[in-house]
Design an enzyme around this catalytic site. Structure first.
Site, mmCIF file in Angstrom:
data_model
loop_
_atom_site.group_PDB
_atom_site.id
_atom_site.type_symbol
_atom_site.label_atom_id
_atom_site.label_comp_id
_atom_site.label_asym_id
_atom_site.label_seq_id
_atom_site.Cartn_x
_atom_site.Cartn_y
_atom_site.Cartn_z
ATOM 1 N N ARG A 78 23.191 19.347 148.765
ATOM 2 C CA ARG A 78 24.058 19.665 147.624
ATOM 3 C C ARG A 78 25.212 18.682 147.723
ATOM 4 O O ARG A 78 25.803 18.484 148.781
ATOM 5 C CB ARG A 78 24.530 21.106 147.698
ATOM 6 C CG ARG A 78 23.357 22.078 147.850
ATOM 7 C CD ARG A 78 23.599 23.389 147.137
ATOM 8 N NE ARG A 78 22.716 24.448 147.629
ATOM 9 C CZ ARG A 78 21.713 24.968 146.922
ATOM 10 N NH1 ARG A 78 21.446 24.558 145.716
ATOM 11 N NH2 ARG A 78 20.991 25.936 147.430
ATOM 12 N N ASP A 82 18.428 23.594 137.969
ATOM 13 C CA ASP A 82 19.214 23.247 136.776
ATOM 14 C C ASP A 82 20.426 22.363 137.086
ATOM 15 O O ASP A 82 20.798 21.496 136.274
ATOM 16 C CB ASP A 82 19.616 24.490 135.971
ATOM 17 C CG ASP A 82 20.282 25.554 136.818
ATOM 18 O OD1 ASP A 82 20.474 25.343 138.041
ATOM 19 O OD2 ASP A 82 20.626 26.613 136.246
ATOM 20 N N THR A 104 12.228 24.742 142.326
ATOM 21 C CA THR A 104 13.110 25.796 142.839
ATOM 22 C C THR A 104 12.313 27.091 142.934
ATOM 23 O O THR A 104 11.499 27.382 142.049
ATOM 24 C CB THR A 104 14.344 26.021 141.938
ATOM 25 O OG1 THR A 104 14.958 27.261 142.293
ATOM 26 C CG2 THR A 104 14.010 26.088 140.460
ATOM 27 N N ASP A 111 14.184 29.952 137.642
ATOM 28 C CA ASP A 111 15.299 30.201 136.718
ATOM 29 C C ASP A 111 15.458 29.096 135.669
ATOM 30 O O ASP A 111 16.458 29.067 134.957
ATOM 31 C CB ASP A 111 16.617 30.375 137.510
ATOM 32 C CG ASP A 111 16.975 29.148 138.331
ATOM 33 O OD1 ASP A 111 16.110 28.283 138.539
ATOM 34 O OD2 ASP A 111 18.134 29.054 138.769
ATOM 35 N N ARG A 120 19.143 34.042 142.960
ATOM 36 C CA ARG A 120 20.439 33.657 142.383
ATOM 37 C C ARG A 120 20.620 34.210 140.961
ATOM 38 O O ARG A 120 20.939 35.367 140.803
ATOM 39 C CB ARG A 120 20.583 32.139 142.412
ATOM 40 C CG ARG A 120 22.025 31.697 142.361
ATOM 41 C CD ARG A 120 22.318 30.394 143.022
ATOM 42 N NE ARG A 120 21.456 29.302 142.651
ATOM 43 C CZ ARG A 120 21.717 28.041 142.968
ATOM 44 N NH1 ARG A 120 22.813 27.747 143.626
ATOM 45 N NH2 ARG A 120 20.890 27.089 142.643
ATOM 46 N N GLY A 166 18.389 23.440 146.339
ATOM 47 C CA GLY A 166 17.622 24.205 147.330
ATOM 48 C C GLY A 166 16.192 23.691 147.408
ATOM 49 O O GLY A 166 15.576 23.446 146.373
ATOM 50 N N ASP A 207 13.449 29.930 142.513
ATOM 51 C CA ASP A 207 14.070 30.971 141.687
ATOM 52 C C ASP A 207 13.380 31.239 140.347
ATOM 53 O O ASP A 207 13.603 32.267 139.731
ATOM 54 C CB ASP A 207 15.532 30.627 141.397
ATOM 55 C CG ASP A 207 16.392 30.588 142.645
ATOM 56 O OD1 ASP A 207 16.006 31.204 143.642
ATOM 57 O OD2 ASP A 207 17.458 29.936 142.611
HETATM 58 P P1 ADP Z 1 19.818 23.214 141.844
HETATM 59 O O1 ADP Z 1 19.421 21.874 141.375
HETATM 60 O O2 ADP Z 1 18.784 23.855 142.723
HETATM 61 O O3 ADP Z 1 20.274 24.104 140.706
HETATM 62 P P2 ADP Z 1 22.603 22.776 142.561
HETATM 63 O O4 ADP Z 1 23.147 23.600 141.445
HETATM 64 O O5 ADP Z 1 23.249 22.906 143.893
HETATM 65 O O6 ADP Z 1 21.053 23.055 142.839
HETATM 66 O O7 ADP Z 1 22.668 21.244 142.105
HETATM 67 C C1 ADP Z 1 22.109 20.246 142.935
HETATM 68 C C2 ADP Z 1 22.963 19.017 142.850
HETATM 69 O O8 ADP Z 1 22.935 18.480 141.522
HETATM 70 C C3 ADP Z 1 24.451 19.214 143.139
HETATM 71 O O9 ADP Z 1 24.728 19.293 144.512
HETATM 72 C C4 ADP Z 1 25.017 17.952 142.532
HETATM 73 O O10 ADP Z 1 24.776 16.846 143.360
HETATM 74 C C5 ADP Z 1 24.139 17.804 141.270
HETATM 75 N N1 ADP Z 1 24.824 18.393 140.103
HETATM 76 C C6 ADP Z 1 24.933 19.699 139.794
HETATM 77 N N2 ADP Z 1 25.634 19.887 138.655
HETATM 78 C C7 ADP Z 1 25.984 18.644 138.231
HETATM 79 C C8 ADP Z 1 26.726 18.143 137.116
HETATM 80 N N3 ADP Z 1 27.263 18.966 136.211
HETATM 81 N N4 ADP Z 1 26.889 16.811 137.006
HETATM 82 C C9 ADP Z 1 26.365 15.959 137.929
HETATM 83 N N5 ADP Z 1 25.651 16.379 138.995
HETATM 84 C C10 ADP Z 1 25.458 17.692 139.160
HETATM 85 O O1 F6P Z 2 18.239 28.131 144.444
HETATM 86 C C1 F6P Z 2 17.437 28.502 145.522
HETATM 87 C C2 F6P Z 2 18.185 29.452 146.429
HETATM 88 O O2 F6P Z 2 17.334 29.769 147.518
HETATM 89 C C3 F6P Z 2 18.708 30.724 145.781
HETATM 90 O O3 F6P Z 2 17.707 31.693 145.612
HETATM 91 C C4 F6P Z 2 19.790 31.126 146.751
HETATM 92 O O4 F6P Z 2 20.794 31.872 146.107
HETATM 93 C C5 F6P Z 2 20.351 29.800 147.186
HETATM 94 O O5 F6P Z 2 19.350 28.828 146.945
HETATM 95 C C6 F6P Z 2 20.747 29.762 148.640
HETATM 96 O O6 F6P Z 2 21.360 28.533 148.882
HETATM 97 P P1 F6P Z 2 21.649 27.949 150.326
HETATM 98 O O7 F6P Z 2 20.348 27.411 150.855
HETATM 99 O O8 F6P Z 2 22.651 26.873 150.062
HETATM 100 O O9 F6P Z 2 22.152 29.064 151.163
#
Ligand code: ADP
Ligand code: F6P
Length: 319
Positions: A73, A104, A126, A130, A172, A12, A128
């Site tokens: 993503r 994360d 982010t 978090d 989240r 995000g 969040d």
């Molecule tokens: P955020 O980084 O905000 O937590 P996501 O959880 O959607 O957002 O993760 C972002 C991107 O990081 C994912 O779309 C993917 O490309 C990569 N990613 C997430 N988890 C893994 C993992 N376990 N191994 C490799 N890449 C990952």
């Molecule tokens: O991680 C940031 C965040 O804005 C969260 O607060 C929310 O749950 C999520 O992303 C929303 O994701 P998307 O933009 O894919 O709807």
């Protein structure tokens, strides 16, 4: 000595990501390191969507929300074969290391790439808040101020009409946005996953408020807990408070980054490049008691961030 670094934004988007990109790019260029912007997060890394940065590339972006690199993503990055392909793309342009700005999930990808021989440093981007072991994440402060601005407006109309107003905010897996916004706006109730949700107690509390001659009430609730529109109907039926629910949504993710987020992002961007120059990988940049430092991603991902219950309790003392 590292000669060429890539920088990407993933997950995000968050206000302040551009300031972090700028800091990474300028620190590299000032030290004679080549730097590429990778578009669309890990998707762009896999597809080789790279832009070679010069000093002009990051002009006039410190004040911009969103991310000039775009974000995506890309769950396919969990597959080691796709990560191998990404590494091949990096090698084609001589990119030896990577700064990953994200949450994360993005950190997990950065750790896996490091384990495959590419030094990666994570920067917490982010709204969040978090990510464990950092005082704040980039974007949290801006999103918080956006929420407080929305709450102030809702407070005006809630007070004029003597209503109960419920506002659902993002977060989240972390209630920090709700808790900090709740104390900043003087909310009657703050509901997050960590604090716990019990519908009967919400109704009971609002009945008490009504009986104590309070004229209106603000309830801030983190997303994914309950259907706030259904809750509003129930509150109205059982407490006598005319009630409206609002979902703030993606409005919280955009906008000009606050000064606080720009400062944090700038400091973290410089530090990330310094870590790569020192041949470090698998680390993330954190702010610990105001000091910028590097911590192992594996340790940070091994536990969940805990909210500060002290702030929640203080908010409740002021109702
Ligand atoms: P955020 O980084 O905000 O937590 P996501 O959880 O959607 O957002 O993760 C972002 C991107 O990081 C994912 O779309 C993917 O490309 C990569 N990613 C997430 N988890 C893994 C993992 N376990 N191994 C490799 N890449 C990952
Ligand atoms: O991680 C940031 C965040 O804005 C969260 O607060 C929310 O749950 C999520 O992303 C929303 O994701 P998307 O933009 O894919 O709807």
């Amino acid at each position: 000595m590292v000669r060429c670094i890539g920088v990407l934004t993933s997950g995000g988007d968050a206000p302040g990501m551009n300031a972090a990109v700028r800091a990474v790019a300028r620190t590299c260029l000032n030290r004679g390191i080549e730097v590429y912007g990778v578009q669309l997060g890990y998707k762009g890394l896999y597809e080789g969507q790279f832009i070679k940065f010069d000093r002009n590339s990051t002009r006039n972006i410190i004040n911009l929300g969103g991310t000039i690199l775009k974000s995506a993503r890309f769950p396919e990055f969990k597959d080691p074969e796709n990560r191998k392909k990404a590494i091949e793309q990096m090698k084609k342009v001589g990119m030896e290391a990577l700064v990953v700005i994200g949450g994360d999930g993005s950190y997990a990808g950065a750790l896996k790439l490091t384990e495959m021989g590419i030094n990666c440093i994570g920067i917490p981007g982010t709204i969040d808040n978090d990510i464990p072991d950092t005082d704040f994440t980039i974007g949290f402060d801006t999103a918080l101020n956006t929420i407080v601005d929305a709450l102030d407006r809702l407070r005006d109309t809630s007070s004029s009409h003597q209503r109960c107003t419920i506002l659902e905010v993002m977060g989240r897996g972390c209630g920090d946005l709700a808790i900090h916004a709740g104390i900043a706006n003087g909310a009657e109730m703050i509901i997050t996953t960590e604090v716990g949700y019990d519908e009967d107690k919400v109704i009971e509390r609002l009945k008490e408020s009504k009986a104590s001659d309070k004229k209106h009430a603000i309830v801030v609730i983190t997303e994914n807990i309950t259907d706030v529109h259904a809750l509003a109907k129930k509150v109205e039926a059982e407490t006598g408070f005319e009630t409206r629910a609002n979902v703030l949504g993606h409005m919280q993710r955009g906008g000009r980054p606050s000064a606080r987020d720009r400062v944090l992002a700038s400091r973290m961007g410089i530090y990330a490049v310094e870590l790569l120059e020192a041949d470090e990988g698998g680390l993330c940049v954190s702010e610990v008691n105001g000091k910028i430092t590097g911590l192992p991603i594996a340790d940070v991902l091994a536990h969940k961030r805990k909210i500060d219950f002290g702030i929640y309790e203080d908010a409740m003392k002021l109702r």
